[in-house]
Design an enzyme around this catalytic site. Structure first.
Site, mmCIF file in Angstrom:
data_model
loop_
_atom_site.group_PDB
_atom_site.id
_atom_site.type_symbol
_atom_site.label_atom_id
_atom_site.label_comp_id
_atom_site.label_asym_id
_atom_site.label_seq_id
_atom_site.Cartn_x
_atom_site.Cartn_y
_atom_site.Cartn_z
ATOM 1 N N CYS A 282 0.878 -1.330 -0.110
ATOM 2 C CA CYS A 282 0.098 -0.042 0.054
ATOM 3 C C CYS A 282 0.859 1.278 -0.119
ATOM 4 O O CYS A 282 0.589 2.181 -0.860
ATOM 5 C CB CYS A 282 -1.202 0.025 1.181
ATOM 6 S SG CYS A 282 -2.361 -0.998 1.021
HETATM 7 P P1 NAD Z 1 -6.081 -8.188 -4.040
HETATM 8 O O1 NAD Z 1 -5.093 -7.876 -4.949
HETATM 9 O O2 NAD Z 1 -5.946 -8.870 -2.766
HETATM 10 O O3 NAD Z 1 -7.616 -8.452 -4.517
HETATM 11 C C1 NAD Z 1 -8.017 -8.237 -5.691
HETATM 12 C C2 NAD Z 1 -8.922 -9.418 -6.103
HETATM 13 O O4 NAD Z 1 -9.632 -8.694 -7.591
HETATM 14 C C3 NAD Z 1 -8.195 -10.597 -6.842
HETATM 15 O O5 NAD Z 1 -8.813 -11.786 -6.030
HETATM 16 C C4 NAD Z 1 -8.489 -10.822 -8.021
HETATM 17 O O6 NAD Z 1 -8.649 -11.741 -8.707
HETATM 18 C C5 NAD Z 1 -9.852 -9.754 -8.136
HETATM 19 N N1 NAD Z 1 -10.011 -9.256 -9.788
HETATM 20 C C6 NAD Z 1 -9.381 -8.914 -10.479
HETATM 21 N N2 NAD Z 1 -10.022 -8.369 -11.528
HETATM 22 C C7 NAD Z 1 -11.378 -8.871 -11.399
HETATM 23 C C8 NAD Z 1 -12.596 -8.522 -12.137
HETATM 24 N N3 NAD Z 1 -12.386 -7.964 -13.275
HETATM 25 N N4 NAD Z 1 -13.706 -9.099 -11.457
HETATM 26 C C9 NAD Z 1 -13.844 -9.692 -10.335
HETATM 27 N N5 NAD Z 1 -12.511 -9.764 -9.727
HETATM 28 C C10 NAD Z 1 -11.301 -9.417 -9.870
HETATM 29 O O7 NAD Z 1 -6.398 -6.608 -3.500
HETATM 30 P P2 NAD Z 1 -6.493 -6.054 -2.266
HETATM 31 O O8 NAD Z 1 -5.276 -5.860 -1.356
HETATM 32 O O9 NAD Z 1 -7.646 -6.483 -1.676
HETATM 33 O O10 NAD Z 1 -6.828 -4.487 -2.427
HETATM 34 C C11 NAD Z 1 -7.992 -3.957 -3.055
HETATM 35 C C12 NAD Z 1 -7.920 -2.322 -3.235
HETATM 36 O O11 NAD Z 1 -8.057 -2.014 -1.821
HETATM 37 C C13 NAD Z 1 -6.731 -1.774 -3.773
HETATM 38 O O12 NAD Z 1 -7.101 -0.693 -4.132
HETATM 39 C C14 NAD Z 1 -5.950 -1.501 -2.492
HETATM 40 O O13 NAD Z 1 -5.165 -0.428 -2.596
HETATM 41 C C15 NAD Z 1 -6.960 -1.179 -1.400
HETATM 42 N N6 NAD Z 1 -6.681 -1.273 -0.331
HETATM 43 C C16 NAD Z 1 -6.091 -2.376 0.371
HETATM 44 C C17 NAD Z 1 -5.478 -2.641 1.621
HETATM 45 C C18 NAD Z 1 -4.648 -3.903 2.002
HETATM 46 O O14 NAD Z 1 -4.192 -3.987 3.198
HETATM 47 N N7 NAD Z 1 -4.747 -4.914 1.215
HETATM 48 C C19 NAD Z 1 -6.148 -1.974 2.647
HETATM 49 C C20 NAD Z 1 -6.986 -0.657 2.360
HETATM 50 C C21 NAD Z 1 -7.173 -0.388 0.684
#
Ligand code: NAD
Length: 449
Positions: A282
């Site tokens: 992040c």
């Molecule tokens: P991640 O990569 O763990 O998960 C994303 C998921 O989306 C994956 O499982 C992927 O297969 C799926 N995906 C991709 N394209 C898709 C589509 N077209 N349709 C359906 N599914 C699809 O991501 P994350 O860590 O959960 O982060 C998601 C968002 O939240 C990001 O913008 C991130 O910056 C934000 N965020 C993350 C955290 C963290 O700690 N990980 C904290 C706050 C905010």
């Protein structure tokens, strides 16, 4: 309410499980069939404390997962929780998120309109649909996601609104953070959308007695709050590192200094631990994304640039401390800790990466150890030797570099006796996290103390 959560990663799975636990009827969507199968099986595809229990309790009941978007038209709210990584130049890559927004629109169009079809149970608050961006996106990104959604939805977009609801949870404590947030931020364009988000969150916050302030604002301000939050935290660490580097020059312990500084209420005690710097999935990408967006808009974010420059320099400063005590060419050097922080197997942007690269550039024979992250870093450095324990990594090593503050490293005392040590200085230990307690019999250097 009926809720669809598109994207089932760290954020999406936590959101889906917690919403189901709060009594909502949730469909989790992901393009990865393994992720979908795991959720339907009552377990998470990722490691997060407490998440498996929630999934085991609600999967097949109030929670189901699918690779299809066809549940979207029946939902009252659709969340988009897709990854938003960096492009090569640091700017935000909205490709995955805009594709998901477009597919969400197409799903509504396929159902003939943007309204909730309902199931006759009469539980739907009204027949309008709310699309909520959970992903971290830049203010200009809001319009791009909106356009993608409307492109997919066409006429079916009538009456549909797009809101933002940034997430502040941390990996490793995602469920607990989500249920006990410091704040909840709703970015909407109408009273209607705000009320729908309030109704959605109400049982969740009530169930955990969470007394979180709710910030009601517009979609662009909401996403900017998320970037300002992360940019502030990253910069706070970089400032502690910058001051820590100054302390080191004067032979002063930066921790003694910052412990005192943190007693000032205006500063606060958290995020003042100086060392080898921040990494993870992040901070680096979010600070880069907002810097790139600022530049695109004609502003040079000088302090944020400096925060990144200080952070980028810390691994090299660690290696310079090593150079001052030992020539490691052809020598065995242990790297203790490979994950970007303790408690996770995530190695994205881990400080271990530049440290290993720097050691390799010096011709060292690197041996790495981490309690859980070895397999993930092995993909990046297959040629490196990995030990099964910290003690095994130290065995015969000239020097050790401590990169992650796993608790177990504090108690390594006797294990250092098995080090070969440098020609004149004995075992050299460069601690990047102030975790090693033993000092006697070692040439010990703290990065900022
Ligand atoms: P991640 O990569 O763990 O998960 C994303 C998921 O989306 C994956 O499982 C992927 O297969 C799926 N995906 C991709 N394209 C898709 C589509 N077209 N349709 C359906 N599914 C699809 O991501 P994350 O860590 O959960 O982060 C998601 C968002 O939240 C990001 O913008 C991130 O910056 C934000 N965020 C993350 C955290 C963290 O700690 N990980 C904290 C706050 C905010």
């Amino acid at each position: 309410m009926r809720v669809t959560v598109v994207g089932s990663g760290y954020v999406g799975t936590t959101l889906a499980a917690c919403l189901a636990d709060a009594g909502h009827d949730v469909t989790a969507v992901d393009i990865d069939p393994d992720v979908v199968a795991a959720i339907n099986d009552g377990r998470a595809a990722i490691h997060e404390p407490g998440l498996d229990d929630l999934l085991a309790e609600h999967a097949g009941d109030r929670l189901r997962a699918t690779t299809e978007y066809d549940g979207v038209p029946d939902a009252d709210v659709t969340f988009l929780a897709i990854g938003t990584p960096s492009n090569e130049d640091g700017s935000i890559d909205l490709g995955g998120l805009t594709a998901a927004a477009e597919m969400t629109g197409e799903a509504l169009a396929g159902a003939g309109n943007g309204s909730s079809a309902g199931d006759g149970s009469g539980t739907s608050p009204d027949d309008r649909h709310l699309v909520v961006v959970k992903s971290t996106i830049t203010p200009p990104g809001v319009e791009r996601v909106r356009e993608a959604f409307f492109e997919g939805a066409g006429d079916a977009a009538d009456g549909v609104e797009l809101a933002t609801n940034p997430e502040f949870l941390r990996e490793g404590t995602a469920v607990d953070d989500f249920r006990h947030p410091d704040k909840v931020v709703f970015g909407t364009d109408s009273e209607w959308a705000t009320e729908r988000l309030e109704a959605l969150y109400e049982p969740l916050l009530a169930a955990t007695d969470a007394d979180a302030p709710v910030i009601r604002t517009d979609p662009e301000t909401a996403v900017m709050i998320k970037y300002a939050n992360n940019a502030f935290l990253a910069s706070k660490i970089s400032l502690a590192n910058d001051l820590g580097n100054v302390c080191k020059r004067f032979g002063i312990d930066a921790y003694e200094v910052m412990d005192a500084v943190g007693l000032d209420d205006r500063i606060g005690a958290q995020f003042l631990r100086s060392g080898v710097g921040w990494g993870g999935s992040c901070f680096p990408k979010d600070v880069d994304a907002i810097r790139a967006a600022a530049r695109e808009a004609g502003y040079e974010p000088a302090l944020l640039d400096a925060a990144v420059a200080v952070n980028d320099g810390q691994p090299e400063r660690m290696l310079e401390l090593l150079d001052a005590h030992a020539d490691v060419s052809g020598e065995r050097v242990a790297v203790l800790g490979l994950a970007f922080k303790p408690g996770t197997d995530d190695v994205r942007n881990s400080r271990a990466i530049p440290v290993i690269e720097g050691l390799q550039a010096r011709g060292a024979d690197v041996v790495g150890y981490d309690p859980v992250a070895t397999e993930n870093i092995r993909e990046r450095f297959p040629e490196v030797e990995y030990a099964d324990s910290a003690a095994a990594a130290l065995d015969g090593a000239t020097a050790a570099l401590v990169v992650t503050d796993w608790d177990e490293f504090a108690a390594l005392d006797d294990a250092f006796d098995a080090m070969a040590g440098a020609a004149t200085e004995g075992p050299v230990v460069i601690d990047g996290r102030r975790v090693i307690e033993r000092r006697e019999g070692l040439t010990y250097e703290g990065l900022t103390w």
